[in-house]
Design an enzyme around this catalytic site. Sequence first.
Site, PDB file in Angstrom:
ATOM      1  N   ASN A  17       0.877  -1.169   0.000  1.00 60.22           N
ATOM      2  CA  ASN A  17       0.000   0.000   0.000  1.00 60.22           C
ATOM      3  C   ASN A  17       0.918   1.224   0.000  1.00 60.22           C
ATOM      4  O   ASN A  17       1.486   1.565   1.034  1.00 60.22           O
ATOM      5  CB  ASN A  17      -0.887  -0.046   1.264  1.00 60.22           C
ATOM      6  CG  ASN A  17      -1.702   1.213   1.451  1.00 60.22           C
ATOM      7  OD1 ASN A  17      -1.783   2.056   0.554  1.00 60.22           O
ATOM      8  ND2 ASN A  17      -2.307   1.349   2.620  1.00 60.22           N
ATOM      9  N   TRP A  18       1.048   1.834  -1.170  1.00 58.31           N
ATOM     10  CA  TRP A  18       1.977   2.967  -1.278  1.00 58.31           C
ATOM     11  C   TRP A  18       1.447   4.224  -0.598  1.00 58.31           C
ATOM     12  O   TRP A  18       2.181   5.181  -0.396  1.00 58.31           O
ATOM     13  CB  TRP A  18       2.257   3.278  -2.753  1.00 58.31           C
ATOM     14  CG  TRP A  18       3.163   2.297  -3.448  1.00 58.31           C
ATOM     15  CD1 TRP A  18       3.751   1.184  -2.911  1.00 58.31           C
ATOM     16  CD2 TRP A  18       3.596   2.357  -4.813  1.00 58.31           C
ATOM     17  NE1 TRP A  18       4.521   0.550  -3.860  1.00 58.31           N
ATOM     18  CE2 TRP A  18       4.444   1.248  -5.039  1.00 58.31           C
ATOM     19  CE3 TRP A  18       3.345   3.235  -5.882  1.00 58.31           C
ATOM     20  CZ2 TRP A  18       5.040   1.002  -6.280  1.00 58.31           C
ATOM     21  CZ3 TRP A  18       3.932   2.989  -7.119  1.00 58.31           C
ATOM     22  CH2 TRP A  18       4.772   1.881  -7.308  1.00 58.31           C
ATOM     23  N   LYS A  19       0.168   4.238  -0.261  1.00 53.52           N
ATOM     24  CA  LYS A  19      -0.471   5.435   0.320  1.00 53.52           C
ATOM     25  C   LYS A  19      -0.206   6.639  -0.596  1.00 53.52           C
ATOM     26  O   LYS A  19      -0.128   6.475  -1.808  1.00 53.52           O
ATOM     27  CB  LYS A  19       0.008   5.641   1.759  1.00 53.52           C
ATOM     28  CG  LYS A  19      -0.172   4.364   2.591  1.00 53.52           C
ATOM     29  CD  LYS A  19       0.011   4.551   4.063  1.00 53.52           C
ATOM     30  CE  LYS A  19      -0.208   3.216   4.764  1.00 53.52           C
ATOM     31  NZ  LYS A  19      -0.070   3.303   6.218  1.00 53.52           N
ATOM     32  N   HIS A  52      -9.423   1.124   4.921  1.00 51.79           N
ATOM     33  CA  HIS A  52      -8.146   1.324   5.608  1.00 51.79           C
ATOM     34  C   HIS A  52      -8.374   2.272   6.784  1.00 51.79           C
ATOM     35  O   HIS A  52      -9.164   3.211   6.686  1.00 51.79           O
ATOM     36  CB  HIS A  52      -7.101   1.897   4.647  1.00 51.79           C
ATOM     37  CG  HIS A  52      -5.732   1.886   5.248  1.00 51.79           C
ATOM     38  ND1 HIS A  52      -5.316   2.857   6.122  1.00 51.79           N
ATOM     39  CD2 HIS A  52      -4.707   1.003   5.134  1.00 51.79           C
ATOM     40  CE1 HIS A  52      -4.079   2.569   6.524  1.00 51.79           C
ATOM     41  NE2 HIS A  52      -3.689   1.444   5.936  1.00 51.79           N
ATOM     42  N   GLU A 107      -6.786   4.684   7.862  1.00 49.84           N
ATOM     43  CA  GLU A 107      -6.585   6.113   7.556  1.00 49.84           C
ATOM     44  C   GLU A 107      -7.827   6.690   6.869  1.00 49.84           C
ATOM     45  O   GLU A 107      -8.166   7.863   7.067  1.00 49.84           O
ATOM     46  CB  GLU A 107      -5.326   6.279   6.695  1.00 49.84           C
ATOM     47  CG  GLU A 107      -4.066   6.061   7.537  1.00 49.84           C
ATOM     48  CD  GLU A 107      -2.880   5.502   6.780  1.00 49.84           C
ATOM     49  OE1 GLU A 107      -2.861   5.559   5.535  1.00 49.84           O
ATOM     50  OE2 GLU A 107      -1.954   4.993   7.444  1.00 49.84           O
ATOM     51  N   GLU A 119      -5.523  -5.076  10.485  1.00 46.73           N
ATOM     52  CA  GLU A 119      -4.491  -4.078  10.740  1.00 46.73           C
ATOM     53  C   GLU A 119      -4.792  -3.366  12.056  1.00 46.73           C
ATOM     54  O   GLU A 119      -5.618  -2.436  12.086  1.00 46.73           O
ATOM     55  CB  GLU A 119      -4.464  -3.041   9.615  1.00 46.73           C
ATOM     56  CG  GLU A 119      -4.148  -3.622   8.254  1.00 46.73           C
ATOM     57  CD  GLU A 119      -3.532  -2.565   7.347  1.00 46.73           C
ATOM     58  OE1 GLU A 119      -2.401  -2.784   6.914  1.00 46.73           O
ATOM     59  OE2 GLU A 119      -4.169  -1.531   7.106  1.00 46.73           O
ATOM     60  N   GLY A 174       2.394   2.109  10.836  1.00 45.36           N
ATOM     61  CA  GLY A 174       3.341   3.206  10.700  1.00 45.36           C
ATOM     62  C   GLY A 174       4.036   3.590  11.994  1.00 45.36           C
ATOM     63  O   GLY A 174       4.686   4.627  12.075  1.00 45.36           O
ATOM     64  N   SER A 233       3.351  -2.274  10.403  1.00 48.10           N
ATOM     65  CA  SER A 233       4.795  -2.351  10.646  1.00 48.10           C
ATOM     66  C   SER A 233       5.381  -3.722  10.312  1.00 48.10           C
ATOM     67  O   SER A 233       6.307  -4.194  10.966  1.00 48.10           O
ATOM     68  CB  SER A 233       5.125  -1.958  12.092  1.00 48.10           C
ATOM     69  OG  SER A 233       4.739  -0.608  12.325  1.00 48.10           O
ATOM     70  N   GLY A 285       2.761  -1.191   4.283  1.00 45.70           N
ATOM     71  CA  GLY A 285       2.807   0.235   3.987  1.00 45.70           C
ATOM     72  C   GLY A 285       4.229   0.683   3.709  1.00 45.70           C
ATOM     73  O   GLY A 285       4.760   0.516   2.612  1.00 45.70           O
ATOM     74  N   GLY A 286       4.872   1.247   4.727  1.00 46.66           N
ATOM     75  CA  GLY A 286       6.197   1.843   4.573  1.00 46.66           C
ATOM     76  C   GLY A 286       7.194   0.978   3.814  1.00 46.66           C
ATOM     77  O   GLY A 286       7.883   1.453   2.898  1.00 46.66           O
TER      78      GLY A 286
HETATM   79  P1  PGA Z   1       2.809   0.169   7.680  1.00 42.97           P
HETATM   80  O1  PGA Z   1       1.351   0.378   7.086  1.00 42.97           O
HETATM   81  O2  PGA Z   1       3.330  -1.125   7.095  1.00 42.97           O
HETATM   82  O3  PGA Z   1       3.589   1.367   7.253  1.00 42.97           O
HETATM   83  O4  PGA Z   1       2.660   0.067   9.174  1.00 42.97           O
HETATM   84  C1  PGA Z   1       0.491  -0.694   6.873  1.00 42.97           C
HETATM   85  C2  PGA Z   1      -0.798  -0.194   6.278  1.00 42.97           C
HETATM   86  O5  PGA Z   1      -1.237   0.891   6.662  1.00 42.97           O
HETATM   87  O6  PGA Z   1      -1.402  -0.843   5.397  1.00 42.97           O
END
Ligand code: PGA
Length: 254
Positions: free
Chosen positions: A9-11, A98, A100, A170, A176, A216, A237-238
Amino acid sequence: MRKKIVAGNWKMNLDYNEGLSVFSEVINMINDEVTGTQEAVVCSPFIHIHSLVQLAKGQNRISLGAQNAHQAESGAYTGEISAKMIKSVGAAYVILGHSERRQYFGENNELLAKKTDTVLANDLKPIFCIGETLQEREANTHFDIIKSQLVEGVFHLDTTQFSKLVIAYEPVWAIGTGVTASSDQAQEIHAFIRKEIAAKYNQTVADNTTILYGGSCNPKNAAELFAQPDIDGGLIGGASLKSRDFTDIVKAFN
Ligand code: PGA
């Protein structure tokens, strides 16, 4: 047997050229290094999807996804993107719910149920995200929260529709933050999710549902998480912004 999936997930990261170059590296590394049958999915910003689909032509282990879709089929919704548009550029998946989106854009279970219907109606597969906040875990309400996210978000689907879903657990406190759920904590919730799916549908549907862990996840902890019986991959994510790290997580299934 359910599918093993590692989804990035590149966000809201990587401009057009940066995205193309990370993705090209991912394709090369996956071709050279991945030996298993796991699928890699890259959920990029909308602007990349069409070009990434072209780059991924002929790669049967790599798919593309979006990170959101509007609940309406089309119409006067300035600035929004429809599921039909996402389908038309060749994506296969759409992340929905998600944390967010829930937190910053006010998306609730009721809205997400509508988005799920629209995404499925356009022959795309939702990666439906659920998970509790730190406060909810500390108050010991995490099982109730997860159950209500399932019941209100996706349990209105019939068996055939539900079978197209990927679920992503999640925990919000792990996204994050560098704090990962322990493999035992994650396994406990994944087993709970699978039990709820079996109770609502049946054991076969539950056994065939891919349930991803997100929060994470990195090349160091992926193998231990993915070794848990009910963890079928990750939503990353990251670490998905770096081709080396993302491929190493995909390789945790080799
Ligand atoms: P993260 O994000 O791996 O940076 O913790 C995961 C996500 O939000 O899908």
